[in-house]
Design an enzyme around this catalytic site. Sequence first.
Site, mmCIF file in Angstrom:
data_model
loop_
_atom_site.group_PDB
_atom_site.id
_atom_site.type_symbol
_atom_site.label_atom_id
_atom_site.label_comp_id
_atom_site.label_asym_id
_atom_site.label_seq_id
_atom_site.Cartn_x
_atom_site.Cartn_y
_atom_site.Cartn_z
ATOM 1 N N HIS A 1 -45.472 -35.514 -14.565
ATOM 2 C CA HIS A 1 -46.484 -34.499 -14.269
ATOM 3 C C HIS A 1 -47.799 -35.210 -13.970
ATOM 4 C CE1 HIS A 1 -48.753 -35.009 -18.005
ATOM 5 N NE2 HIS A 1 -47.606 -34.982 -18.670
ATOM 6 N N ASP B 1 -31.450 -32.904 -31.861
ATOM 7 C CA ASP B 1 -31.258 -34.026 -32.775
ATOM 8 C C ASP B 1 -31.935 -33.749 -34.114
ATOM 9 O OD1 ASP B 1 -31.867 -36.807 -33.977
ATOM 10 O OD2 ASP B 1 -30.528 -37.248 -32.294
ATOM 11 N N SER C 1 -44.171 -37.258 -22.507
ATOM 12 C CA SER C 1 -43.998 -36.955 -21.087
ATOM 13 C C SER C 1 -43.534 -38.200 -20.339
ATOM 14 C CB SER C 1 -45.314 -36.476 -20.487
ATOM 15 O OG SER C 1 -45.714 -35.258 -21.051
#
Length: 400
Positions: free
Chosen positions: A213, A333, A348
């Site tokens: 992003h 998880d 990210s």
Amino acid sequence: MKRAIKAVLLTLMIFVIIMLSLASFYSSSLPKKLYYESSGDLNLSPFLSLSDSGCAAASTSSNRTATVKLCNIFPIGETELIKTERPCVVASGTPVGIKLLSKGVLVIKLGEVDGVSPAKEAGICVGDVILSVDGKEITSNEDIESAVKNAASSEISVQLIHENKEKTVILKPALSKQDGCNKAGLWVRDSSAGIGTLTFYCPESKGFAGLGHPICDADTNELFDISSGSICQTKITGYKKATDSTPGALEGQFISGKTNGEILSNCDCGIYGSLSSDISQSETIPIAFKQEVEKGDAQILTTIDGTTPKYYSCKIEQITTDGTKNLVIRITDPSLLKKTGGILQGMSGSPIIQNGRLVGAVTHVMLESSDMGYGIFAETMYNELEQIMSAQTNTLKLAS
């Protein structure tokens, strides 16, 4: 008899509505391009087929157009088929420090000088990028302060970018009664720094991709238009655990001032650049084409302690070809959920692995549910890196 006819008509009506809805949905999300190997499966979903996929796979032509059909009957659009070799990269998952210098200086706030606002009166807005003053290039906060303070006349010419268009405005600085200096009544930013995750790099070209992003300014939320940037090695020292109402964040420190790579682009699908020093090389992994990504089990590769990434289980719950939020993932998880609460800011760029292939990268966390987030296709990031590295190579050839 009438009841039977009504039942048949109702069934047909429901069938038509369902087919129209499916056609509308798939038509709007139909990718304009599909990359594939000669032996690859080109089906987009169980409901869609390509009318000439067999011919395309056997063709020696690299590009051709195919008609996409719903239930192998109803045409809903066309897509370009591009035959290519499957790219392989090194999936990273390592944290990196990110340093950016802006192109010009970004206006982040307007203010007043003894009751007047020179910048506002000149038509300068928050989010504008100031490029020059009276023809002199502006590259730092100090440049703009000096240019206004030492203006040779009561009016100065300011060249800037406003809403992606260059324009020139006339600014009349105001004399501050407090210190007797000319001021413009604006605050600007010339740099940005933070922590993110490297998604992958190409051993041959030394190109890298990360984040998935864009980096945007914290005050204006505008994309940070860079003049230069770099990445450096970073160590994760801790994290703030996420909750369903508050995003968590990785905490880290730059290991040294040594630069590991140059950032060439900050765009809608991440940061991209060229490595300037070796990174410990792991085995390469093939990239999945977008039509190969499936709902179901997957893994993310990320670092929450030190410098070594680890695998954590997740599920891909939704897939769309629109925009850059292509995947909806859920962290499953237990150890990661216990430690971090889910996805943290700074993750990210963490690679998403499925069926032995790199399918995407984590991009955002959902604020209302920290165990869920969005991801971008790895194919999109790879194609973006290829274009940037190609442009860079051409630039170097022209300069030589």
